[in-house]
Design a protein around this motif. Structure first.
Motif, mmCIF file in Angstrom:
data_model
loop_
_atom_site.group_PDB
_atom_site.id
_atom_site.type_symbol
_atom_site.label_atom_id
_atom_site.label_comp_id
_atom_site.label_asym_id
_atom_site.label_seq_id
_atom_site.Cartn_x
_atom_site.Cartn_y
_atom_site.Cartn_z
ATOM 1 N N ARG A 30 1.079 -1.121 0.356
ATOM 2 C CA ARG A 30 0.241 0.458 0.342
ATOM 3 C C ARG A 30 0.785 1.188 -0.016
ATOM 4 N NH1 ARG A 30 -5.408 -1.487 4.328
ATOM 5 N NH2 ARG A 30 -5.425 1.306 3.345
ATOM 6 N N ARG A 39 1.072 10.238 -3.236
ATOM 7 C CA ARG A 39 0.834 10.706 -1.918
ATOM 8 C C ARG A 39 1.489 9.594 -0.883
ATOM 9 N NH1 ARG A 39 -3.409 6.657 -1.777
ATOM 10 N NH2 ARG A 39 -2.859 5.018 -2.240
ATOM 11 N N GLN A 40 1.498 9.713 0.006
ATOM 12 C CA GLN A 40 1.508 9.558 1.117
ATOM 13 C C GLN A 40 2.007 8.460 2.012
ATOM 14 O OE1 GLN A 40 1.238 11.932 5.069
ATOM 15 N NE2 GLN A 40 2.815 11.104 6.063
ATOM 16 N N GLY A 41 0.312 7.604 1.382
ATOM 17 C CA GLY A 41 0.094 6.351 1.850
ATOM 18 C C GLY A 41 -0.110 6.051 3.708
ATOM 19 N N PRO A 42 -0.779 4.578 3.891
ATOM 20 C CA PRO A 42 -1.058 4.593 5.234
ATOM 21 C C PRO A 42 0.138 4.385 5.409
ATOM 22 C CG PRO A 42 -1.612 2.773 3.960
ATOM 23 C CD PRO A 42 -1.147 3.957 3.354
ATOM 24 N N PRO A 43 0.235 4.026 7.012
ATOM 25 C CA PRO A 43 1.065 3.723 8.028
ATOM 26 C C PRO A 43 1.645 2.288 8.058
ATOM 27 C CG PRO A 43 -0.577 4.333 9.262
ATOM 28 C CD PRO A 43 -1.011 4.757 8.268
ATOM 29 N N GLN A 46 -0.695 -0.295 9.161
ATOM 30 C CA GLN A 46 -2.438 -0.010 8.140
ATOM 31 C C GLN A 46 -3.004 -1.492 8.762
ATOM 32 O OE1 GLN A 46 -3.893 3.235 8.807
ATOM 33 N NE2 GLN A 46 -5.556 1.637 8.749
ATOM 34 N N ILE A 49 -3.837 -2.554 11.911
ATOM 35 C CA ILE A 49 -4.650 -1.831 12.050
ATOM 36 C C ILE A 49 -6.411 -2.477 11.488
ATOM 37 C CG2 ILE A 49 -6.312 0.722 12.605
ATOM 38 C CD1 ILE A 49 -3.515 1.281 11.909
ATOM 39 N N ASP A 50 -6.367 -2.778 9.854
ATOM 40 C CA ASP A 50 -7.924 -3.047 10.189
ATOM 41 C C ASP A 50 -8.206 -4.345 10.206
ATOM 42 O OD1 ASP A 50 -7.234 -0.673 8.391
ATOM 43 O OD2 ASP A 50 -6.489 -1.743 6.377
ATOM 44 N N ARG A 52 -7.295 -5.595 13.210
ATOM 45 C CA ARG A 52 -7.638 -5.507 14.818
ATOM 46 C C ARG A 52 -9.168 -4.578 14.473
ATOM 47 N NH1 ARG A 52 -5.450 -1.845 19.519
ATOM 48 N NH2 ARG A 52 -6.461 -2.907 20.841
ATOM 49 N N LYS A 53 -9.799 -4.047 13.456
ATOM 50 C CA LYS A 53 -10.758 -3.233 13.849
ATOM 51 C C LYS A 53 -11.777 -3.968 13.161
ATOM 52 C CE LYS A 53 -12.360 -1.553 10.612
ATOM 53 N NZ LYS A 53 -12.629 -1.271 8.932
ATOM 54 N N LEU A 54 -11.933 -4.899 12.170
ATOM 55 C CA LEU A 54 -12.056 -6.359 11.710
ATOM 56 C C LEU A 54 -12.731 -7.549 12.828
ATOM 57 C CD1 LEU A 54 -11.437 -6.486 8.304
ATOM 58 C CD2 LEU A 54 -13.613 -5.427 8.785
ATOM 59 N N GLU A 221 -15.315 -3.413 -7.075
ATOM 60 C CA GLU A 221 -15.599 -3.191 -5.924
ATOM 61 C C GLU A 221 -16.549 -2.297 -6.477
ATOM 62 O OE1 GLU A 221 -13.053 -1.204 -2.706
ATOM 63 O OE2 GLU A 221 -13.530 -3.443 -1.701
ATOM 64 N N CYS A 225 -20.096 -4.356 -6.151
ATOM 65 C CA CYS A 225 -19.903 -3.890 -5.168
ATOM 66 C C CYS A 225 -18.556 -5.361 -4.182
ATOM 67 C CB CYS A 225 -21.337 -4.497 -4.234
ATOM 68 S SG CYS A 225 -22.306 -3.277 -5.351
ATOM 69 N N GLY A 226 -17.581 -5.184 -4.188
ATOM 70 C CA GLY A 226 -16.631 -6.254 -3.504
ATOM 71 C C GLY A 226 -17.130 -7.872 -4.067
ATOM 72 N N GLU B 39 -5.999 8.507 3.073
ATOM 73 C CA GLU B 39 -5.977 6.614 3.196
ATOM 74 C C GLU B 39 -4.515 7.033 4.475
ATOM 75 O OE1 GLU B 39 -3.430 4.599 0.037
ATOM 76 O OE2 GLU B 39 -4.518 2.588 1.354
ATOM 77 N N GLY B 47 -17.151 -0.983 -1.220
ATOM 78 C CA GLY B 47 -18.556 -0.880 -2.303
ATOM 79 C C GLY B 47 -19.246 -1.841 -1.251
#
Lengths: 342, 144
Positions: A30, A39-43, A46, A49-50, A52-54, A221, A225-226, B39, B47
């Motif tokens: 990423r 772009r700077q982009g995510p850490p 990330q 983190i994703d 853990r959130k899910l 996506e 839609c995924g 991001e 989506g």
């Protein structure tokens, strides 16, 4: 008894390594993609983190889904993706012997090829079980993609194993044989051209195997839609993401095993645990290089293929390239045998 | 409901248009572009409402869209946040008192953050997301 304990410990260690390495690779991917888009982009953490959130979110099961299959599919996908790693050499840690005395001995490249299809099959089952038209279309596309990329992948693996067998090595499909005898040192000049063609084929199979752009037609996506994952949320989605991460390590590790199996410890002259650590780091570096060229660069540069383009690309172009590569390798092998052409 | 600290570092956004004129939708897309690069903060457009943590709703809720908005909201896995983008969702905006409006949005689904404007600038939308994160942090503290 002790070998059983060592095996269990080894399985747990390799699983943890697979998860951490896979999520780390996704973070690198990423960041690289973001830098290429100015772009700077995510850490880097990330993806962790994703996940853990899910895991902290609810897992919903749609009303018209088949709950048993719907919930089992992510577990099967994750388990099979991690199982591939048990049979791949991680740096100088070969599957036979340490750290998995009871698992690794029975696996070879053919088993790896079959295991790599299981996560995709589990996703197909989960997609059909979720009872959503988007997921059904995604599952059908995933099956078509799978049929499309299996043949070029098999050509690449079989050509290399055949050449090793011609060179007089017993058990050419064994992972240890491949790790000990880099294909480039076995073949002659014609075979090197063939190997380069097969390397191109394998590099192109990787994005399809991982369903990343340009071959993310099953997930798409913006149109589906995924796709396959449309109804998945929370823990189930986290397990699918983890299986994707483990599969990323497995596919890049397979390319490393086939084409770049060298280790760094003989060069810098260390041995023991230090050598295993250095080789593991070197393995991760090789995996990052493979991932950058076959996943990140391709996904930033290209747009998504239509599903019929995927099939014609893999069955037409890549199979042709693979067959030419295999032909060159067979030519090379016959010449080394002193066969018809010498 | 338990919120982990990693929740607000990884907000996945789903966008639903409930009858908007497309102005706000374009501004949302502009806010997601490389120029602002959300991001960096883990914000990602997904989506499917099943994957989403934040629901961005644009437009006054038309009669036809009322059930759909409600259904999309129900499909999201909790914990979830709803952001109302644009003036329409708050008052009806230029469509005020129109015969086929079932809005404002907060009569259909609970709204956490309002971003007014016709259309709101990308900076305003990002500020709204920051407010959503702050709200999540407040929720997190009150749960503990």
């Amino acid at each position: 008894m002790s070998s059983l304990l060592v095996t269990i410990a080894g399985v747990i260690l390799v699983t943890i390594f697979g998860i951490i390495a896979g999520l780390f690779l996704m973070g690198v991917d990423r960041i690289c993609a973001a830098r290429m888009q100015m772009r700077q982009g995510p850490p880097l953490i990330q993806p962790f983190i994703d996940i853990r959130k899910l895991l902290s979110k609810d897992s919903q099961v749609p009303a018209n889904a088949i709950p048993s299959l719907f919930n089992a599919a992510p577990i099967v996908a994750f388990a099979s993706a991690v199982t591939v790693l048990f049979y791949l050499p991680l740096g100088s840690i070969l599957p036979v012997g340490t750290p998995l005395p009871m698992v690794g001995e029975y696996g070879d490249l053919i088993l790896i090829m079959y295991l790599l299809t299981v996560p995709a099959l589990a996703m197909v089952a989960g997609g059909f079980a979720s009872g959503s038209p988007y997921a059904s279309v995604g599952a059908q596309r995933e099956m078509v993609t799978m049929i499309a990329y299996e043949f070029p992948l098999a050509i690449a693996i079989i050509a290399i194993a055949w050449r090793l067998a011609v060179a007089g090595l017993v058990m050419p499909f064994s992972v240890n044989t491949l790790a000990a005898n880099p294909i480039w040192t076995v073949v002659g000049p014609i075979g090197i051209i063939g190997c380069i063609l097969l390397l191109i084929v394998l590099a192109w199979v990787t994005p399809a195997e991982l369903s990343r752009i340009p071959c993310d037609t099953p997930e798409a996506e913006t149109e589906l839609c995924g796709g396959l994952l449309v109804e998945y949320s929370g823990r189930n989605l986290a397990l699918f993401s983890l299986s994707m991460a483990a599969k990323l390590v497995a596919m890049a590790g397979l390319a490393v095993l086939l084409f770049l199996p060298w280790n760094i410890s003989p060069l810098i002259g260390i041995s023991g645990i230090g050598a295993a650590g250095a080789d593991l780091v070197f393995f991760l570096l090789k995996v990052i290089v493979v991932m950058f060229f076959s996943v990140t660069l391709v996904r930033v540069v290209m747009a998504r293929f239509r599903i019929n383009t995927v099939v014609s690309l893999y069955w037409g172009w890549l199979t042709t390239i693979g067959l030419i590569g295999m032909f060159l390798i067979i030519l090379d092998g016959s010449m080394s045998l002193g066969g018809c052409l010498s | 409901m338990k919120l982990s600290p990693s929740f607000n570092r990884s907000l996945w956004v789903f966008h639903v248009n409930s009858g908007s004129c497309n102005g706000c939708d374009i501004e949302i897309v502009a806010a997601l572009c490389p120029r602002y690069d959300p991001e960096r903060f883990g914000i990602k457009l997904v989506g499917s409402p099943r994957h989403a943590d934040v629901l961005l709703v644009t437009g006054p809720v038309t009669h036809q869209m009322r059930d759909r908005v409600r259904r999309v909201y129900d499909q999201m896995a909790s914990p979830k946040v709803v952001m109302c983008i644009g003036t329409c969702g708050q008052s009806g905006g230029v469509f005020y008192d129109s015969y086929n409006l079932d809005g404002p949005l907060d009569q259909v689904i609970p709204v956490d953050v309002y971003v007014p404007g016709c259309a709101p600038r990308p900076e305003a939308i990002i500020y709204g997301v920051v407010q959503a994160i702050a709200k999540l942090e407040r929720l997190e503290r009150s749960v503990k």
